[in-house]
Design an enzyme around this catalytic site. Structure first.
Site, PDB file in Angstrom:
ATOM      1  N   GLU A 158       0.808  -1.215   0.000  1.00 57.52           N
ATOM      2  CA  GLU A 158       0.000   0.000   0.000  1.00 57.52           C
ATOM      3  C   GLU A 158       0.846   1.272   0.000  1.00 57.52           C
ATOM      4  O   GLU A 158       0.316   2.366  -0.241  1.00 57.52           O
ATOM      5  CB  GLU A 158      -0.925   0.011   1.220  1.00 57.52           C
ATOM      6  CG  GLU A 158      -2.051  -1.012   1.174  1.00 57.52           C
ATOM      7  CD  GLU A 158      -3.070  -0.710   0.087  1.00 57.52           C
ATOM      8  OE1 GLU A 158      -3.175   0.465  -0.330  1.00 57.52           O
ATOM      9  OE2 GLU A 158      -3.751  -1.643  -0.363  1.00 57.52           O
ATOM     10  N   GLU A 172       7.954 -22.028   7.645  1.00 54.30           N
ATOM     11  CA  GLU A 172       8.277 -21.176   8.786  1.00 54.30           C
ATOM     12  C   GLU A 172       9.356 -21.778   9.684  1.00 54.30           C
ATOM     13  O   GLU A 172       9.910 -21.091  10.544  1.00 54.30           O
ATOM     14  CB  GLU A 172       7.035 -20.891   9.618  1.00 54.30           C
ATOM     15  CG  GLU A 172       6.519 -22.064  10.420  1.00 54.30           C
ATOM     16  CD  GLU A 172       5.399 -21.652  11.368  1.00 54.30           C
ATOM     17  OE1 GLU A 172       5.497 -22.001  12.545  1.00 54.30           O
ATOM     18  OE2 GLU A 172       4.452 -20.970  10.922  1.00 54.30           O
TER      19      GLU A 172
END
Length: 300
Positions: free
Chosen positions: A85, A116
């Site tokens: 953004e 992960e």
């Protein structure tokens, strides 16, 4: 190696929701909403630490450094969301704010098994970005012990980058690797272990603060107007016009003309309107003041 989940705040059972499966739909929502209301106060308690992180990020931007988010699963996706953004909202160059997720692009849409758990992968990902001491790395992990994130922070510290750790578990393994520790304690989740809920909400709110406040401190906002917004669609073209009208206290025709002459650069158009300078003169004035409108206008 087994994990002691009982010691982790984010894995504990929440007594308030122990019988949530017996509730009506409205009562379920009331309970979730009540638990969510604990997030903002938890963040309020660590605002001084968040301010330190913001100042570190804005200082990095001033030395041509970057803000790099690293996380796995929800935490990684939130970092990517915030990073994506920044260019349209603040006109940042590509690569100034980056989101890195364990497992790479495929992990954005679906879980990548065991991604992960690989700390070396984080080092490899940061090496590909040519991480340096000019950068800030924010490791995001609700548990505070995700191996990928620990690997990212460890490597970042090794190259001299500023490290920020964002976790909802106190005394996490991330703490010794962080220059700045952000620990919003939101308590156990409504659904045990579902850290995409309160912990994820806290992460999203804090990432909003980090990027937005750093952009404000970097001159990307004038008043409360996003004066570096890029006109990438019809809505944003109109927003640019409104921003120039409001900041320049001028009519629509004047704003449109200034934007056209400034090649749709809001800041330049605003300075043109308020100072009477040409586009070239206004741009040069802004460059002398590192893109900050107020000191540029004060010089006039």
């Amino acid at each position: 190696m087994s994990l002691n989940l009982d010691a982790m705040m984010t894995e504990r059972r929440n007594p308030a929701s122990a019988a949530i499966d017996t509730l009506s739909t409205l009562d379920i929502l009331n309970l979730i909403n009540a638990e969510d209301s604990k997030v903002a106060p938890a963040i309020a308690r660590i605002l001084p630490q968040i301010a330190q992180a913001v100042d570190a990020v804005s200082a990095a931007f001033a030395r041509q450094g970057r803000l790099i988010y690293c996380g796995a699963g929800t935490s990684g996706r939130l970092g990517i969301l915030d990073a994506s953004e920044c260019p349209p909202t603040f006109g940042t160059p590509a690569g100034q704010v980056i989101g890195v997720i364990a497992g790479g692009e495929p992990a954005i849409l679906q879980a990548v098994e065991n991604a992960e758990d690989n700390p070396q992968a984080a080092q490899d990902d940061l090496q590909r970005l040519a991480l340096s001491s000019r950068d800030v790395v924010v490791g995001i992990a609700a548990s505070g012990r995700t191996p990928y994130v620990l690997g990212a922070l460890r490597y970042a510290r090794g190259v001299g980058a500023t490290t920020v750790a964002l976790s909802s578990n106190p005394d996490s393994p991330m703490a010794p690797l962080a220059d700045i520790l952000l620990t919003p304690i939101v308590g156990p989740e409504v659904i045990t272990g579902s850290s995409r809920m309160k912990a994820g909400t806290a992460q999203k709110m804090i990432l909003n603060m980090l990027s937005s406040a750093a952009m404000i401190r970097s001159g990307k906002v004038y008043g409360n107007l996003m004066v570096d917004v890029e006109a990438t669609n019809a809505k944003l073209v109109e927003r640019q016009i409104r921003i120039v009208m409001e900041a320049g206290e001028c009519d629509r025709a004047t704003a449109v003309e200034a934007l056209e002459r400034s090649q749709r650069q809001c800041k330049t158009a605003i300075v043109m309107v308020l100072s009477g300078l040409s586009a070239t003169e206004a741009q040069a004035l802004l460059e002398r003041h590192r893109g900050f409108i107020r000191p540029a206008l004060d010089e006039r």
